[in-house]
Design a protein around this motif. Structure first.
Motif, PDB file in Angstrom:
ATOM      1  N   ASP A 106      26.825 -20.379 -40.617  1.00  0.00           N
ATOM      2  CA  ASP A 106      27.310 -20.781 -41.933  1.00  0.00           C
ATOM      3  C   ASP A 106      28.331 -19.745 -42.403  1.00  0.00           C
ATOM      4  N   LEU A 108      29.428 -19.059 -45.177  1.00  0.00           N
ATOM      5  CA  LEU A 108      29.163 -18.455 -46.475  1.00  0.00           C
ATOM      6  C   LEU A 108      27.935 -17.542 -46.467  1.00  0.00           C
ATOM      7  N   THR A 109      27.384 -17.273 -45.280  1.00  0.00           N
ATOM      8  CA  THR A 109      26.335 -16.267 -45.153  1.00  0.00           C
ATOM      9  C   THR A 109      26.850 -15.146 -44.270  1.00  0.00           C
ATOM     10  N   TRP A 132      26.430 -25.443 -53.528  1.00  0.00           N
ATOM     11  CA  TRP A 132      26.449 -24.539 -52.380  1.00  0.00           C
ATOM     12  C   TRP A 132      25.553 -23.319 -52.574  1.00  0.00           C
ATOM     13  N   ARG A 137      23.253 -17.288 -49.391  1.00  0.00           N
ATOM     14  CA  ARG A 137      24.686 -17.256 -49.694  1.00  0.00           C
ATOM     15  C   ARG A 137      24.994 -16.352 -50.881  1.00  0.00           C
ATOM     16  N   ARG A 161      35.178 -14.771 -49.348  1.00  0.00           N
ATOM     17  CA  ARG A 161      34.654 -14.505 -48.013  1.00  0.00           C
ATOM     18  C   ARG A 161      35.783 -14.089 -47.050  1.00  0.00           C
TER      19      ARG A 161
END
Length: 266
Positions: A106, A108-109, A132, A137, A161
């Motif tokens: 992912d 966003l992690t 989200w 996250r 990010r």
């Protein structure tokens, strides 16, 4: 690096995963747009360029960088949440002579293996993702020093990010992020937008033509981010009319060298 490559990958993707052409924009960055991002970036050293695309899709932006920068590239890194697209990214990048590392995760992690300081970050993330927020996250380090973007829209989560992965030690390091125009004027992104400008991280905003993407006609823009902004100004360029038709539904960028030279000379 020709349209033949994209035709082959597109055919494989559609046949293997029953994906219609209306969904292809999620995985393919338009060829001329990927080339434009690659050529905009200036990097002086051979064999030292580390590149990351945190939403790699099938690897079209990384491939454009590998073709344009050639011997300057040391490593191509990619992350995507969809396993089937990373398979094709590995296939397409395998034809280059540059080492590559593609990870299913992912974007966003935190992925410590790939979240090192990169000289170039290129990305075409999904637009306007809602709901989200998750504990994993929200704990990501790229929100340190910034207000967490709202759960109603993840656009600035993707932008922060990308900025996080830019090397803080390299004055030539940049992030090139393709986004919908909502990042420029939407109310839910006002705080994030102001923070990035106030901290001097936005170097340029480039308005792109509508219909660049096969699956949507919404206007898009290109943000150029840096941790080493050379001047206290933001370059703004309007390329909304710099387009040539491919067919009735899609256009390609034209006169790229004119705008690349403007950016390089700015």
């Amino acid at each position: 690096y020709t349209s033949t490559y994209f035709d082959i990958v597109r055919m494989l993707f559609e046949d293997s995963h029953n994906t219609s052409s209306s969904n292809l924009g999620e995985f393919f960055t338009p060829e001329t747009l990927a080339e434009f991002c690659a050529k905009l970036h200036y990097y002086p050293e051979d064999g030292a360029l580390s590149v990351l695309d945190p939403t790699v899709g099938v690897g079209s932006t990384l491939r454009a960088v590998a073709v344009h920068h050639k011997c300057k590239v040391k490593l191509l890194c990619g992350i995507d949440i969809k396993t089937h697209s990373t398979y094709l990214a590995e296939l397409s990048l395998g034809f280059s002579s540059v080492g590559s590392l593609i990870e299913v995760n992912d974007a966003l992690t935190e992925t410590a293996k790939l979240d090192i300081g990169h000289n170039l970050v290129v990305a075409n993330p999904p637009f306007n993702i809602k709901n989200w927020h998750t504990p994993e996250r929200l704990a990501a380090p790229w929100f340190d020093g910034f207000t967490v973007p709202p759960n109603s829209n993840a656009n600035y989560a993707f932008i922060l990010r990308r900025l996080y992965s830019v090397s803080p030690n390299d004055p030539h390091a940049r992030a090139f992020v393709i986004m919908s125009n909502g990042v420029l004027n939407s109310n839910d992104s006002k705080i994030s937008r102001k923070e990035l400008i106030d901290k001097g991280h936005i170097e340029a905003i480039i308005q792109l033509p509508a219909k660049l993407f096969q699956n949507t006609a919404i206007p898009t823009c290109l943000l150029i981010l840096t941790k080493h902004k050379p001047v206290d100004k933001v370059l703004m360029m309007d390329l909304s009319h710099a387009a040539t038709p491919i067919n009735r539904k899609q256009v390609a960028l034209k006169d790229m060298d004119i705008y690349i030279n403007i950016y390089h000379n700015w």
